[in-house]
Motif scaffolding. Structure first.
Motif, PDB file in Angstrom:
ATOM      1  N   LEU A 119       0.968  -1.155  -0.036  1.00  0.00           N
ATOM      2  CA  LEU A 119       0.022   0.113  -0.024  1.00  0.00           C
ATOM      3  C   LEU A 119       0.315   1.337  -0.114  1.00  0.00           C
ATOM      4  N   ILE A 120       1.652   1.207   1.546  1.00  0.00           N
ATOM      5  CA  ILE A 120       2.883   2.298   1.342  1.00  0.00           C
ATOM      6  C   ILE A 120       3.678   2.370  -0.553  1.00  0.00           C
ATOM      7  N   GLY A 121       3.947   1.521  -1.117  1.00  0.00           N
ATOM      8  CA  GLY A 121       5.199   1.661  -1.399  1.00  0.00           C
ATOM      9  C   GLY A 121       6.192   1.245  -1.533  1.00  0.00           C
ATOM     10  N   LEU A 122       6.593   0.190  -0.319  1.00  0.00           N
ATOM     11  CA  LEU A 122       7.902   0.361   0.678  1.00  0.00           C
ATOM     12  C   LEU A 122       8.159  -0.957   0.421  1.00  0.00           C
ATOM     13  N   ARG A 123       7.715  -2.283  -0.649  1.00  0.00           N
ATOM     14  CA  ARG A 123       8.092  -3.619  -0.946  1.00  0.00           C
ATOM     15  C   ARG A 123       9.530  -3.415  -0.774  1.00  0.00           C
ATOM     16  N   GLY A 124      10.329  -5.125  -0.277  1.00  0.00           N
ATOM     17  CA  GLY A 124      11.794  -5.258  -0.724  1.00  0.00           C
ATOM     18  C   GLY A 124      12.664  -3.631   0.416  1.00  0.00           C
ATOM     19  N   LEU A 125      11.396  -2.698   1.120  1.00  0.00           N
ATOM     20  CA  LEU A 125      13.001  -2.134   2.192  1.00  0.00           C
ATOM     21  C   LEU A 125      12.951  -2.635   3.937  1.00  0.00           C
ATOM     22  N   GLU A 126      11.439  -3.417   3.833  1.00  0.00           N
ATOM     23  CA  GLU A 126      11.339  -4.135   5.133  1.00  0.00           C
ATOM     24  C   GLU A 126      12.209  -4.627   6.367  1.00  0.00           C
ATOM     25  N   GLU A 132      18.107   4.771   7.526  1.00  0.00           N
ATOM     26  CA  GLU A 132      18.483   4.139   6.109  1.00  0.00           C
ATOM     27  C   GLU A 132      17.409   4.734   5.003  1.00  0.00           C
ATOM     28  N   LEU A 133      16.287   5.719   6.134  1.00  0.00           N
ATOM     29  CA  LEU A 133      15.193   6.093   5.148  1.00  0.00           C
ATOM     30  C   LEU A 133      15.378   7.777   4.894  1.00  0.00           C
ATOM     31  N   SER A 134      14.498   7.685   3.486  1.00  0.00           N
ATOM     32  CA  SER A 134      13.867   9.461   3.592  1.00  0.00           C
ATOM     33  C   SER A 134      13.324   9.963   4.255  1.00  0.00           C
ATOM     34  N   GLY A 135      12.652  11.281   4.312  1.00  0.00           N
ATOM     35  CA  GLY A 135      12.061  11.313   5.302  1.00  0.00           C
ATOM     36  C   GLY A 135      10.914  11.009   4.953  1.00  0.00           C
ATOM     37  N   GLY A 136      10.559  11.377   3.306  1.00  0.00           N
ATOM     38  CA  GLY A 136       8.850  11.043   2.755  1.00  0.00           C
ATOM     39  C   GLY A 136       9.085   9.238   3.261  1.00  0.00           C
ATOM     40  N   GLN A 137       9.833   8.766   2.913  1.00  0.00           N
ATOM     41  CA  GLN A 137       9.768   7.699   3.246  1.00  0.00           C
ATOM     42  C   GLN A 137       9.668   6.522   4.962  1.00  0.00           C
ATOM     43  N   LYS A 138       9.742   7.489   5.925  1.00  0.00           N
ATOM     44  CA  LYS A 138       9.489   7.057   6.971  1.00  0.00           C
ATOM     45  C   LYS A 138       8.110   7.780   7.786  1.00  0.00           C
ATOM     46  N   GLN A 139       8.089   9.075   6.845  1.00  0.00           N
ATOM     47  CA  GLN A 139       6.375   9.566   6.719  1.00  0.00           C
ATOM     48  C   GLN A 139       5.484   7.164   6.686  1.00  0.00           C
ATOM     49  N   ARG A 140       5.702   7.178   5.702  1.00  0.00           N
ATOM     50  CA  ARG A 140       5.104   6.190   4.621  1.00  0.00           C
ATOM     51  C   ARG A 140       5.161   4.759   5.636  1.00  0.00           C
ATOM     52  N   VAL A 141       6.466   4.785   6.992  1.00  0.00           N
ATOM     53  CA  VAL A 141       5.829   3.591   7.636  1.00  0.00           C
ATOM     54  C   VAL A 141       5.339   3.914   8.292  1.00  0.00           C
ATOM     55  N   ALA A 142       5.116   5.268   9.137  1.00  0.00           N
ATOM     56  CA  ALA A 142       4.378   6.164  10.113  1.00  0.00           C
ATOM     57  C   ALA A 142       2.992   6.046   9.700  1.00  0.00           C
TER      58      ALA A 142
END
Length: 353
Positions: A119-126, A132-142
């Motif tokens: 859903l958040i488009g981060l498959r492969g970064l689990e 190790e994440l950008s600000g935008g990626q951190k927001q998606r994880v949260a």
């Protein structure tokens, strides 16, 4: 209504932080709590979450009064301003945390986290860590972590405050699309008007602990009901001597008025073909290049107003004499706002808001 605040009040000592708050939100709606710092918007959010308890009034979710319920009993997903990710947990572990606290089976946790990673488009970064994440990626994880337990209501506290401008614009579009896709009732706090207008179905404008106005973004911006909302929304010029402007000398006894840039058009001398009787003569005092447009500051007698011009328009120069058409004013007294159209351009010239 799915979420309701009925005559809610909150005090901190003698400070009245929330004053007779009445808000009703339908299921699946995205609502923005918008206002300046100290206006009470975050207090409202925290009371809905159960992080603060109202001193009087009721908070209802799906018809049930939740005043005395603990946060975890309310079916709330909360995304904090700083994301509050666990530094020593991977992306997978962060998203799974709430599910583990609920005693969900490992197989179900893996299925749910994988679903959210897609859903958040981060498959492969689990397996990555927050560092190790950008600000935008951190927001998606949260965001995924807040959604993991399948909450009934999602609360967001200044969700884009820690993100740079370019990433913020991309995430706004992504977040709006994602919220609508899953259909979750969402309430978020912001002081950013553009953010509220772009994301929300409805906006609640707060001031000094009170609700000033609630409505659609179009209503809030185009039909402000109070002087505060008229001045707070948009980027405008405050003026006192509006009666001197052509087409606005009708019998309205407002204390002052504002002019918004979209209600002003500036013409080079000799290029205006209609409404000449409504045109003011102005002198350009300042020109600011904004990338995709120009910002022009023009003085009409003692009034300094500004408008926007396309970078493709004929170039203006500081000191140049120009013709200025003002289409609309927002005039207000202590209690009411009047939206007035230029009488020399429109016969339907007065609307009471």
């Amino acid at each position: 209504m799915y979420v309701e605040l009925c005559n809610v009040n909150k005090y901190y000592g003698t400070y009245h932080a929330s004053k007779d708050i009445n808000i009703s939100i339908e299921q699946g709606t995205v609502l923005a709590l918008l206002g300046p710092s100290g206006s009470g918007k975050t207090t409202i959010l925290r009371m809905i979450a159960g992080l603060e308890i109202p001193d009087s009034g009721d908070i209802k979710i799906n018809g049930a009064v939740v005043n005395t319920m603990k946060p975890r009993e309310r079916g709330i997903g909360f995304l904090f301003q700083n994301y509050a990710l666990f530094r020593y947990m991977t992306v997978f572990e962060n998203i799974a945390f709430g599910l583990e606290m609920q005693g969900i089976s490992k197989a179900e946790i893996k299925r749910r986290v994988t679903e959210l990673l897609d859903l958040i488009g981060l498959r492969g970064l689990e397996k990555r860590y927050p560092s190790e994440l950008s600000g935008g990626q951190k927001q998606r994880v949260a965001f995924a972590r807040a959604l993991a337990p399948r909450p009934n209501v999602l609360l967001l506290d200044e969700p884009f405050a820690a993100i740079d401008v370019k990433v913020k614009e991309e995430l706004r579009s992504w977040l709006k699309e994602t919220i609508k896709k899953i259909g979750i009732t969402t309430i978020f706090v912001t002081h950013d008007q553009e953010e509220a207008v772009e994301l929300a179905d409805y906006i609640v404008v707060t001031k000094q602990g009170r609700v000033e106005q609630m409505g659609t973004p179009r209503d809030i911006y185009g039909a402000p009901k109070t002087p505060f909302v008229a001045q707070f929304m948009g980027k405008s010029t405050d003026i006192k001597t509006y009666h001197h402007l052509k087409g606005f000398n009708m019998d309205i006894q407002g204390d002052s008025a504002i002019i918004r840039p979209e209600c002003v058009r500036i013409y080079k001398k000799g290029t205006l073909r209609q409404y000449m009787s409504a045109a003011e003569e102005g002198i350009i005092e300042r020109i600011l290049f904004k990338g995709n447009h120009m910002e022009l500051w023009v003085r009409i007698d003692e009034i300094l107003i500004y408008s926007n011009a396309s970078i493709d328009d004929e170039e203006f120069k500081v000191g140049e004499s120009v013709d200025v058409l003002i289409y609309r004013l927002y005039v207000f007294d202590q209690n009411k706002t009047y939206v007035i159209e230029n009488s020399k351009m429109n016969t339907d010239n007065l609307y009471y808001i």
